[in-house]
Scaffold this active site. Structure first.
Site, short mmCIF file in Angstrom:
data_model
loop_
_atom_site.label_atom_id
_atom_site.label_comp_id
_atom_site.label_asym_id
_atom_site.label_seq_id
_atom_site.Cartn_x
_atom_site.Cartn_y
_atom_site.Cartn_z
N GLU A 105 70.17 119.47 42.99
CA GLU A 105 69.33 118.36 43.45
C GLU A 105 69.49 117.18 42.51
O GLU A 105 70.17 117.29 41.47
CB GLU A 105 67.86 118.81 43.57
CG GLU A 105 67.66 119.72 44.78
CD GLU A 105 66.29 120.37 44.88
OE1 GLU A 105 65.34 119.85 44.29
OE2 GLU A 105 66.20 121.41 45.53
N HIS B 35 58.73 110.33 46.68
CA HIS B 35 59.92 111.05 47.14
C HIS B 35 60.71 110.10 48.04
O HIS B 35 60.13 109.44 48.91
CB HIS B 35 59.52 112.31 47.91
CG HIS B 35 60.66 113.25 48.13
ND1 HIS B 35 61.67 112.99 49.03
CD2 HIS B 35 60.98 114.43 47.55
CE1 HIS B 35 62.55 113.99 48.99
NE2 HIS B 35 62.15 114.87 48.10
N HIS C 191 54.44 111.47 46.26
CA HIS C 191 54.82 112.88 46.28
C HIS C 191 54.21 113.67 45.13
O HIS C 191 53.73 114.78 45.34
CB HIS C 191 56.35 112.95 46.23
CG HIS C 191 56.92 114.32 46.31
ND1 HIS C 191 56.63 115.20 47.34
CD2 HIS C 191 57.80 114.98 45.49
CE1 HIS C 191 57.31 116.34 47.15
NE2 HIS C 191 58.00 116.23 46.03
N ARG D 64 59.43 113.05 37.22
CA ARG D 64 59.74 114.49 37.24
C ARG D 64 61.13 114.76 37.80
O ARG D 64 61.51 114.21 38.83
CB ARG D 64 58.69 115.23 38.08
CG ARG D 64 58.94 116.72 38.19
CD ARG D 64 57.81 117.38 38.96
NE ARG D 64 57.74 116.91 40.32
CZ ARG D 64 58.44 117.39 41.35
NH1 ARG D 64 59.29 118.37 41.17
NH2 ARG D 64 58.26 116.89 42.56
N ARG E 262 64.92 110.25 41.21
CA ARG E 262 64.15 109.91 42.42
C ARG E 262 63.61 108.49 42.42
O ARG E 262 63.57 107.84 43.47
CB ARG E 262 62.95 110.84 42.52
CG ARG E 262 63.30 112.10 43.18
CD ARG E 262 62.11 112.94 43.40
NE ARG E 262 62.65 114.22 43.84
CZ ARG E 262 61.95 115.30 43.98
NH1 ARG E 262 60.66 115.29 43.73
NH2 ARG E 262 62.51 116.40 44.39
C1 SIN Z 1 62.47 118.42 47.67
O1 SIN Z 1 62.79 119.45 48.24
O2 SIN Z 1 63.13 117.38 47.73
C2 SIN Z 1 61.19 118.39 46.87
C3 SIN Z 1 61.34 119.24 45.68
C4 SIN Z 1 60.54 118.72 44.54
O3 SIN Z 1 59.68 117.88 44.73
O4 SIN Z 1 60.82 119.14 43.41
#
Ligand code: SIN
Length: 511
Positions: free
Chosen positions: A110, A229, A333, A368, A273
């Site tokens: 990610e 997010h 988020h 985060r 993010r």
């Molecule tokens: C996501 O799946 O993008 C959210 C995961 C997160 O907030 O760590």
């Protein structure tokens, strides 16, 4: 000891199970039903399984980099050091993380992670799998569970927290007030996404634990750091499109089909993010329409297998994301700030612990890292339980207490606008417009002035909804005050000049 755990996500239930297994008498109090709350909605996974070439040190470095250098390094070290043990615990409690044909855990990637190190369950249903396993473990245990119980206050006597006041509201009878005493109270009430008009958080996420801690005099910090997010489906109720989709290769494109995030960061769609969210906001404002997430290259079969929840919901909303890019936009988020704790979840008031999103452990700094939140809940939930009965340390060092800026609103705003009366929706719109993804001095002053006027006119809360509104108001004021006091941009807190913000604001209404 008699231990009260408030909240029933991964952090609270980890703390409760560990405390009970260590011989404490544990009661879990939860606002809705056991397992309601943010954990069950988490699509993304749990970071912390280190494949070839990866290490805990690299995970720590990625966490600190995403946090824009404001993370507390000792807290990050605790997170990555305990991570493997907690992931093993999740597995032993029945969480079936996804594995390949040889039975090896599948590792996803990610944003802002330098390696693939994230485990998922059910493709994009990790939180639901964790929630099911932990709720079942608690139901099987001798832990006492009180549902539909809203905590109105922490009871503090002799400088220590000794219990909670409750409003029991289970719809079977008129709401009734009650109180429970305890040797320790562990807050695990989650964040405050409903400060904002658009959020990925479930309905009960109204900052109740942070507000109760503030009223009791506990230190709270970093409230200005609210994570948006980047990719929420831009139609209907907020629905998150996991960052793991971009981790698998999906791209963000504008109306010309251009991958515009590279204009803002060399990592493009896998930048931190806050960077991706702002790039989306600016591009959408410029083109007057949401940008789109293109996952078509992943193909129908992979999308359905790897992301079954997103596949179902996007189709229900009329999109075939295997053949067409889907419109996306940021939404509130995650709250990086919260109740200040040490490495064992201890707040600045003896007897009061905080774990999970309600806490400010220092792990997340100004932003985060993806998939660190479930891990943080598990790690610090267990660490708090292990510290029960130990002597309370001196208070951790703090930055300036709230409120941080007594300054009134700018004249221009005061003279030019009729103030709307308080409603929850009006507060959420005010926060979205002025204390959101992009902030300006003038907008923050206007928001703070309005929030203070609403608080001054507020009446004593009686129902659960009124208590939630009071908590949102208190937290909104503290957040706006913290954001006004931090004059520079860092991580998720991003300041623009008053002139600049006027040209970017329209995106905030395109959700
Ligand atoms: C996501 O799946 O993008 C959210 C995961 C997160 O907030 O760590």
């Amino acid at each position: 000891m008699n231990v009260l755990v408030v909240g029933s996500g991964i952090a609270g239930l980890t703390a409760a199970l560990h405390a009970q297994e260590a011989g404490h008498a544990v009661t879990v109090v939860t606002k809705g039903e056991l397992g309601d709350g943010s954990t069950g909605y988490a699509q993304g996974g749990v970071a912390g399984v280190y494949g070839a070439g990866d290490s805990a040190e690299q995970h720590a470095a990625d966490t600190v980099a995403a946090g824009a250098g404001l993370s507390d390094v000792a807290a990050v070290d605790a997170l990555v050091a305990d991570g493997a043990e907690r992931i093993a615990e999740l597995i032993s409690r029945g969480v079936a993380f996804d594995r390949d044909a040889d039975g090896v855990l599948m590792l996803g990637r990610e944003a802002a992670h330098s390696h693939s190190r994230i485990v998922h369950a059910g493709g994009d249903a990790t939180g639901a799998a964790i929630s099911r396993a932990f709720v079942a473990a608690v139901r099987r245990s001798p832990i006492l569970v009180i549902e539909h119980a809203f905590v109105t206050e922490l009871i503090a006597t002799g400088g220590a927290v000794r219990g909670i006041r409750l409003l029991i509201d289970d719809a079977s009878a008129p709401a009734s007030a009650s109180a429970l005493s305890a040797d320790a109270v562990i807050l695990a009430t989650g964040g405050a996404g409903h400060l904002y008009a658009h959020t990925t958080n479930p309905a009960g996420t109204t900052g109740d634990g942070i507000a109760a801690a503030l009223r009791a005099g506990a230190a709270v910090d970093d409230l200005e750091f609210v994570q948006f997010h980047p990719t929420i489906l831009a139609t209907g109720a907020a629905f998150l499109i996991s960052e793991a989709v971009r981790g698998e290769g999906a791209t963000l494109i504008d109306d010309d089909g251009r991958r515009f995030v590279f204009d803002s960061h060399p990592d493009g769609e896998l930048a931190p993010r806050d960077v991706v969210s702002r790039a989306i906001a600016r591009r959408a404002a410029a083109q007057g329409a949401p940008v789109r997430l293109d996952a078509t290259m992943l193909g129908r079969e992979t999308l359905a297998r790897r992301f079954p929840t997103i596949d179902r919901v996007t189709r229900e909303r009329g999109f075939d994301w295997s053949t067409e890019p889907i419109p996306v936009t940021p939404a509130a988020h995650y709250l990086m700030g919260g109740v200040v704790t040490d490495l064992h979840g201890r707040s600045t008031i003896p007897g009061l612990f905080a774990v999970g999103e309600v806490a400010r452990t220092g792990v997340h700094g100004a932003n985060r890292l993806a998939s660190n939140s479930l891990l943080e809940g598990a790690v610090f939930g267990a660490r708090a339980a292990a510290a029960l009965g130990e002597p309370w340390p001196d208070s951790p060092s703090l930055s300036a207490p709230y409120p941080r800026d007594p300054a009134p609103a700018s004249r221009e705003y005061r003279d030019g606008n009729e103030r709307a009366p308080f409603t929850r929706a009006a507060l959420q719109k005010l926060m979205w417009d002025h204390v959101g993804l992009l902030r300006s001095d003038e907008g923050l002053r206007y928001a703070l002035d309005t929030l203070r006027a609403w608080r001054a006119a507020a009446t004593e809360p009686r129902t659960v909804a009124q208590h939630e509104d009071a908590n949102l108001l208190l937290l909104a004021e503290a957040t706006a005050s913290a954001a006004l006091a931090r004059t520079g941009s860092v991580g998720a807190h991003y300041r623009l000049s008053d002139a600049e913000i006027r040209t970017t604001a329209p995106i905030l209404e395109t959700v």
